[in-house]
Design a protein around this motif. Structure first.
Motif, PDB file in Angstrom:
ATOM      1  N   SER A   1      42.443  34.210  72.359  1.00  9.56           N
ATOM      2  CA  SER A   1      42.236  33.977  70.931  1.00  9.56           C
ATOM      3  C   SER A   1      42.798  35.138  70.115  1.00  9.56           C
ATOM      4  O   SER A   1      42.729  36.293  70.531  1.00  9.56           O
ATOM      5  CB  SER A   1      40.740  33.835  70.616  1.00  9.56           C
ATOM      6  OG  SER A   1      40.163  32.776  71.340  1.00  9.56           O
ATOM      7  N   ILE A   2      43.332  34.814  68.953  1.00 13.82           N
ATOM      8  CA  ILE A   2      43.774  35.812  67.980  1.00 13.82           C
ATOM      9  C   ILE A   2      42.801  35.734  66.806  1.00 13.82           C
ATOM     10  O   ILE A   2      42.690  34.697  66.154  1.00 13.82           O
ATOM     11  CB  ILE A   2      45.215  35.534  67.513  1.00 13.82           C
ATOM     12  CG1 ILE A   2      46.168  35.481  68.710  1.00 13.82           C
ATOM     13  CG2 ILE A   2      45.665  36.606  66.510  1.00 13.82           C
ATOM     14  CD1 ILE A   2      47.512  34.860  68.382  1.00 13.82           C
ATOM     15  N   VAL A   3      42.088  36.827  66.560  1.00 11.43           N
ATOM     16  CA  VAL A   3      41.008  36.826  65.576  1.00 11.43           C
ATOM     17  C   VAL A   3      41.308  37.847  64.488  1.00 11.43           C
ATOM     18  O   VAL A   3      41.611  39.004  64.777  1.00 11.43           O
ATOM     19  CB  VAL A   3      39.658  37.160  66.249  1.00 11.43           C
ATOM     20  CG1 VAL A   3      38.538  37.063  65.242  1.00 11.43           C
ATOM     21  CG2 VAL A   3      39.403  36.246  67.436  1.00 11.43           C
ATOM     22  N   GLY A   4      41.240  37.424  63.253  1.00  8.37           N
ATOM     23  CA  GLY A   4      41.472  38.333  62.137  1.00  8.37           C
ATOM     24  C   GLY A   4      40.177  38.831  61.531  1.00  8.37           C
ATOM     25  O   GLY A   4      39.132  38.189  61.636  1.00  8.37           O
ATOM     26  N   LEU A   5      40.241  40.003  60.906  1.00  7.28           N
ATOM     27  CA  LEU A   5      39.085  40.540  60.211  1.00  7.28           C
ATOM     28  C   LEU A   5      39.508  41.218  58.920  1.00  7.28           C
ATOM     29  O   LEU A   5      40.325  42.140  58.928  1.00  7.28           O
ATOM     30  CB  LEU A   5      38.350  41.576  61.079  1.00  7.28           C
ATOM     31  CG  LEU A   5      37.226  42.312  60.345  1.00  7.28           C
ATOM     32  CD1 LEU A   5      36.056  41.374  60.064  1.00  7.28           C
ATOM     33  CD2 LEU A   5      36.750  43.524  61.122  1.00  7.28           C
ATOM     34  N   HIS A   6      38.949  40.747  57.808  1.00  3.58           N
ATOM     35  CA  HIS A   6      39.049  41.428  56.518  1.00  3.58           C
ATOM     36  C   HIS A   6      37.616  41.769  56.133  1.00  3.58           C
ATOM     37  O   HIS A   6      36.893  40.935  55.577  1.00  3.58           O
ATOM     38  CB  HIS A   6      39.712  40.518  55.485  1.00  3.58           C
ATOM     39  CG  HIS A   6      39.787  41.125  54.116  1.00  3.58           C
ATOM     40  ND1 HIS A   6      40.130  40.396  53.003  1.00  3.58           N
ATOM     41  CD2 HIS A   6      39.553  42.383  53.672  1.00  3.58           C
ATOM     42  CE1 HIS A   6      40.097  41.184  51.934  1.00  3.58           C
ATOM     43  NE2 HIS A   6      39.741  42.388  52.318  1.00  3.58           N
ATOM     44  N   TRP A   7      37.204  43.001  56.437  1.00  3.02           N
ATOM     45  CA  TRP A   7      35.803  43.368  56.258  1.00  3.02           C
ATOM     46  C   TRP A   7      35.357  43.218  54.807  1.00  3.02           C
ATOM     47  O   TRP A   7      34.209  42.839  54.531  1.00  3.02           O
ATOM     48  CB  TRP A   7      35.561  44.807  56.735  1.00  3.02           C
ATOM     49  CG  TRP A   7      34.215  45.303  56.337  1.00  3.02           C
ATOM     50  CD1 TRP A   7      33.017  44.957  56.895  1.00  3.02           C
ATOM     51  CD2 TRP A   7      33.914  46.177  55.245  1.00  3.02           C
ATOM     52  NE1 TRP A   7      31.983  45.583  56.223  1.00  3.02           N
ATOM     53  CE2 TRP A   7      32.508  46.347  55.212  1.00  3.02           C
ATOM     54  CE3 TRP A   7      34.696  46.859  54.312  1.00  3.02           C
ATOM     55  CZ2 TRP A   7      31.875  47.152  54.270  1.00  3.02           C
ATOM     56  CZ3 TRP A   7      34.070  47.666  53.372  1.00  3.02           C
ATOM     57  CH2 TRP A   7      32.675  47.805  53.358  1.00  3.02           C
ATOM     58  N   GLY A   8      36.226  43.513  53.857  1.00  5.62           N
ATOM     59  CA  GLY A   8      35.841  43.452  52.453  1.00  5.62           C
ATOM     60  C   GLY A   8      35.299  42.098  52.025  1.00  5.62           C
ATOM     61  O   GLY A   8      34.502  42.012  51.081  1.00  5.62           O
ATOM     62  N   LEU A   9      35.691  41.038  52.709  1.00  4.93           N
ATOM     63  CA  LEU A   9      35.204  39.709  52.334  1.00  4.93           C
ATOM     64  C   LEU A   9      33.709  39.559  52.583  1.00  4.93           C
ATOM     65  O   LEU A   9      33.049  38.729  51.948  1.00  4.93           O
ATOM     66  CB  LEU A   9      35.967  38.628  53.104  1.00  4.93           C
ATOM     67  CG  LEU A   9      37.431  38.415  52.695  1.00  4.93           C
ATOM     68  CD1 LEU A   9      38.057  37.309  53.533  1.00  4.93           C
ATOM     69  CD2 LEU A   9      37.525  38.043  51.216  1.00  4.93           C
ATOM     70  N   TYR A  10      33.150  40.359  53.512  1.00  2.36           N
ATOM     71  CA  TYR A  10      31.709  40.276  53.747  1.00  2.36           C
ATOM     72  C   TYR A  10      30.935  40.772  52.531  1.00  2.36           C
ATOM     73  O   TYR A  10      29.833  40.289  52.248  1.00  2.36           O
ATOM     74  CB  TYR A  10      31.322  41.061  55.002  1.00  2.36           C
ATOM     75  CG  TYR A  10      31.706  40.345  56.276  1.00  2.36           C
ATOM     76  CD1 TYR A  10      30.889  39.353  56.812  1.00  2.36           C
ATOM     77  CD2 TYR A  10      32.892  40.643  56.935  1.00  2.36           C
ATOM     78  CE1 TYR A  10      31.244  38.685  57.977  1.00  2.36           C
ATOM     79  CE2 TYR A  10      33.256  39.986  58.093  1.00  2.36           C
ATOM     80  CZ  TYR A  10      32.434  39.011  58.615  1.00  2.36           C
ATOM     81  OH  TYR A  10      32.788  38.337  59.752  1.00  2.36           O
ATOM     82  N   ASN A  11      31.495  41.759  51.815  1.00  4.39           N
ATOM     83  CA  ASN A  11      30.846  42.211  50.586  1.00  4.39           C
ATOM     84  C   ASN A  11      30.753  41.078  49.572  1.00  4.39           C
ATOM     85  O   ASN A  11      29.806  41.004  48.786  1.00  4.39           O
ATOM     86  CB  ASN A  11      31.643  43.371  49.977  1.00  4.39           C
ATOM     87  CG  ASN A  11      31.374  44.673  50.687  1.00  4.39           C
ATOM     88  OD1 ASN A  11      30.237  45.070  50.873  1.00  4.39           O
ATOM     89  ND2 ASN A  11      32.433  45.347  51.096  1.00  4.39           N
ATOM     90  N   GLN A  12      31.738  40.193  49.595  1.00  7.69           N
ATOM     91  CA  GLN A  12      31.785  39.082  48.649  1.00  7.69           C
ATOM     92  C   GLN A  12      30.945  37.893  49.108  1.00  7.69           C
ATOM     93  O   GLN A  12      30.217  37.298  48.316  1.00  7.69           O
ATOM     94  CB  GLN A  12      33.245  38.651  48.464  1.00  7.69           C
ATOM     95  CG  GLN A  12      33.455  37.465  47.550  1.00  7.69           C
ATOM     96  CD  GLN A  12      34.933  37.073  47.466  1.00  7.69           C
ATOM     97  OE1 GLN A  12      35.817  37.844  47.820  1.00  7.69           O
ATOM     98  NE2 GLN A  12      35.189  35.861  46.995  1.00  7.69           N
ATOM     99  N   HIS A  13      31.041  37.561  50.407  1.00  8.30           N
ATOM    100  CA  HIS A  13      30.426  36.337  50.897  1.00  8.30           C
ATOM    101  C   HIS A  13      29.065  36.542  51.562  1.00  8.30           C
ATOM    102  O   HIS A  13      28.261  35.598  51.626  1.00  8.30           O
ATOM    103  CB  HIS A  13      31.368  35.647  51.897  1.00  8.30           C
ATOM    104  CG  HIS A  13      32.633  35.131  51.290  1.00  8.30           C
ATOM    105  ND1 HIS A  13      32.677  34.013  50.500  1.00  8.30           N
ATOM    106  CD2 HIS A  13      33.906  35.607  51.342  1.00  8.30           C
ATOM    107  CE1 HIS A  13      33.920  33.794  50.103  1.00  8.30           C
ATOM    108  NE2 HIS A  13      34.684  34.764  50.597  1.00  8.30           N
ATOM    109  N   ASP A  14      28.806  37.747  52.080  1.00  8.14           N
ATOM    110  CA  ASP A  14      27.561  37.960  52.816  1.00  8.14           C
ATOM    111  C   ASP A  14      27.119  39.418  52.689  1.00  8.14           C
ATOM    112  O   ASP A  14      27.052  40.150  53.684  1.00  8.14           O
ATOM    113  CB  ASP A  14      27.747  37.576  54.289  1.00  8.14           C
ATOM    114  CG  ASP A  14      26.426  37.437  55.026  1.00  8.14           C
ATOM    115  OD1 ASP A  14      25.374  37.700  54.420  1.00  8.14           O
ATOM    116  OD2 ASP A  14      26.459  37.062  56.226  1.00  8.14           O
TER     117      ASP A  14
END
Length: 322
Positions: free
Chosen positions: A251-264
């Protein structure tokens, strides 16, 4: 106050100017913070170059991660609200996003606990689902982001293999906890990973580099392994061969940590509580290799951008930090 400002995009050493500036005024829902320490991140260089996903209006002050002090004396960790970033004596941040600085860490260490360690924790646990006993391969293991992933991988019960460039960085990676270290300048990375894993490959690959590092990862990832893409410090964004992922079953998995501040945002706070506990037990501790005064910030950002540093570099504007 003194603040580094960018009036024209370019390389950090050329674009950043140390100037006298007015103390920033907090907007609605924001607080004014005295900067006790600002951690240097690769995104600071991207901001200077105009290549980051956020493009603050010119002029702006870079510095995306600080340990600051509130008006009532609380030590907090914050992501400053651009254009009033952390490479200054004062910054502003959203009040709702402030996190308490762990007592176990000094100002520079606390400033370095946030972005890199949160990225590592969400990447390894939420995205790659790292399990105890698995093998974790970390590229750029002597850097700020990589060394955080190494410590978190060990805390999760994984066997950690670090990839670095040079003997000095190899020593730093071992100090951070790597079970095995590969020097990409002299070693065949793919062959060494296969050798260290009995031919199986790495279960999880932590890649903040991109480019050639990603190509190597695809050749030494295990059956049902996960390649975690967290950045492109090399400047080269790979184009994965999805047919290869299909036939090799990874699997190729991406992570944009900043989106957690917005969504969760609640998950971000829960992660911080976990990291604070790990720091209190001495399981994780940001590797701060340099503490530089405010006038040295531009040079520090440039050196981080050039890959010429190990661990974390912190900018300490003045006296008073612990």
């Amino acid at each position: 106050m003194q603040a580094w400002r960018v009036h024209r995009n370019g390389e950090p050493r050329e674009a950043m100017r140390l100037e006298e500036a007015a103390r920033p005024a907090p907007g609605e829902g924001q607080v004014l913070l005295r900067v006790r320490a600002a951690n240097v991140n690769f995104p600071d260089a991207l901001l200077c170059r105009g290549q980051y996903q956020l493009t603050p209006p010119l002029p702006f002050t870079p510095g995306v991660e600080i340990c600051g002090e509130t008006e009532d004396g609380r030590r907090v960790i914050a992501n400053p609200a651009l254009p009033h970033g952390g490479f200054a004596e004062w910054a502003v941040a959203d009040a709702a996003a402030l996190l308490p600085a762990p007592d176990a860490l000094d100002d520079a260490e606390a400033a370095a606990l946030h972005v890199g360690y949160q990225t590592g924790w969400f990447g390894l646990h939420r995205r790659a689902r790292l399990q105890p006993g698995e093998t974790l391969l970390v590229h750029a293991a002597a850097g700020g982001v990589g060394s955080a992933a190494v410590q978190l991988g060990k805390a999760a019960g994984a066997t950690v293999i670090g990839v670095v460039g040079g003997a000095e960085k190899a020593a730093v990676a071992r100090e951070s906890g790597c079970d095995a270290v590969i020097d990409r300048r002299v070693d065949d990375v793919v062959a060494r990973v296969k050798e260290a894993t009995g031919g199986r490959g790495a279960d999880v690959v932590y890649d903040p580099v991109g480019g050639a590092a990603y190509a190597q990862s695809a050749k030494c990832v295990a059956f049902e392994g996960r390649i975690l893409v967290v950045g492109f410090a090399s400047g080269a964004i790979p184009t994965p061969a999805l047919n290869h992922a299909l036939v090799k079953n990874y699997s190729i998995v991406g992570l944009h940590w900043g989106l957690y501040n917005q969504h969760d945002p609640a998950a971000v706070r829960a992660c911080h509580e976990e990291l604070t506990g790990l720091a209190a037990r001495g399981v994780v501790k940001p590797l701060v290799s340099e503490r530089v005064p405010l006038p040295g910030a531009a040079d520090a950002v440039q050196r981080v951008a050039d890959g010429a540093t190990t661990g974390r570099v912190a900018v300490v504007p003045g006296e008073g930090g612990r």
